[in-house]
Scaffold this active site. Structure first.
Site, mmCIF file in Angstrom:
data_model
loop_
_atom_site.group_PDB
_atom_site.id
_atom_site.type_symbol
_atom_site.label_atom_id
_atom_site.label_comp_id
_atom_site.label_asym_id
_atom_site.label_seq_id
_atom_site.Cartn_x
_atom_site.Cartn_y
_atom_site.Cartn_z
ATOM 1 N N CYS A 174 37.825 34.829 31.914
ATOM 2 C CA CYS A 174 36.758 35.630 32.529
ATOM 3 C C CYS A 174 36.671 37.001 31.861
ATOM 4 O O CYS A 174 35.602 37.425 31.412
ATOM 5 C CB CYS A 174 37.008 35.792 34.027
ATOM 6 S SG CYS A 174 36.850 34.249 34.959
ATOM 7 N N GLU A 204 32.796 43.020 38.769
ATOM 8 C CA GLU A 204 33.832 43.660 37.957
ATOM 9 C C GLU A 204 33.316 44.957 37.336
ATOM 10 O O GLU A 204 32.210 45.005 36.800
ATOM 11 C CB GLU A 204 34.298 42.708 36.849
ATOM 12 C CG GLU A 204 34.984 41.440 37.354
ATOM 13 C CD GLU A 204 36.314 41.722 38.049
ATOM 14 O OE1 GLU A 204 36.868 42.823 37.849
ATOM 15 O OE2 GLU A 204 36.783 40.835 38.784
ATOM 16 N N HIS A 262 33.319 37.919 40.236
ATOM 17 C CA HIS A 262 34.321 36.927 40.638
ATOM 18 C C HIS A 262 34.058 36.492 42.082
ATOM 19 O O HIS A 262 33.703 37.320 42.926
ATOM 20 C CB HIS A 262 35.734 37.516 40.532
ATOM 21 C CG HIS A 262 36.391 37.222 39.227
ATOM 22 N ND1 HIS A 262 36.844 38.206 38.368
ATOM 23 C CD2 HIS A 262 36.688 36.042 38.633
ATOM 24 C CE1 HIS A 262 37.379 37.635 37.303
ATOM 25 N NE2 HIS A 262 37.315 36.320 37.443
#
Length: 200
Positions: A147, A84, A169
């Site tokens: 998350c 991310e 992820h």
């Protein structure tokens, strides 16, 4: 000759949520070796709960004093392993977390900045995973569930400190995938995480 001083990585995965029996993030993290390259690897499972997930990471980090914190989470529907790029200051849950919380349009940290960029080398991590022949891509949205909540709180806490923070992820496992959803086998997800760690 002095022994090589290992750096410390704290890596976490979540418990199952949303009616699933397993969470590939923790299953993969748990299978990582205790040392990868120059890293001593500390592994912990954290709860899929707003607030408590980040609190759990911070409590462990206070003990092991990691150089890097890398959280791993499940992203059903994704076909690649996706580091991310950014976390946003928003809680907006499509489903309830494991404590029954389902916040809507709430800040993660009231009055704090809109977003933080991850402080790990996300592009190098993607390249390292791809070099193993595993599908990987940058993600520009960690969602607005637990998350993202965890990544944002950690980046906020460690802002302007030497401690680097990131989030990856991972797709469903084959046994979770329904109606043709993409998935990766556990061994492949674990190998992808190891490759990402080597790129830190």
């Amino acid at each position: 000759m002095a022994a090589e001083k290992l750096k410390t990585l704290l890596i976490t995965g979540f418990d199952p949520f949303g009616g699933e029996a397993v969470n590939p993030s923790w299953e993969a993290v748990a299978r990582l070796p205790d040392r990868i390259g120059g890293w001593r690897v500390e592994k912990r499972q954290i709860p899929t709960q707003f607030g408590l997930a980040a609190e759990t990471v911070l409590a462990v980090a206070a003990e092991c004093m990691p150089d890097v914190i890398l959280c791993v989470g499940q992203a059903g529907g994704r076909s690649s392993v996706t580091p991310e790029v950014v976390a946003i200051n928003l809680r907006e849950a499509a489903i309830a977390d494991n404590a029954g919380q389902q916040p809507q349009n709430e800040p993660v940290v009231a009055g704090a900045r809109v977003a933080y960029f991850a402080t790990v080398p996300v592009r190098e991590m993607v390249a390292a995973i791809k070099a193993r022949g595993i599908p990987a891509a940058l993600s520009y949205s960690a969602g607005a569930f637990v998350c993202n909540d965890t990544l944002y709180q950690l980046l906020h806490h460690y802002h302007d400190t030497p401690t680097r923070v990131g989030f990856i992820h991972v797709p469903f496992l084959p046994e979770q995938a329904k109606n043709g959803q993409p998935s990766l086998v556990l061994e492949t997800i674990t190998e992808a995480l190891a490759a990402a760690i080597e790129a830190l």
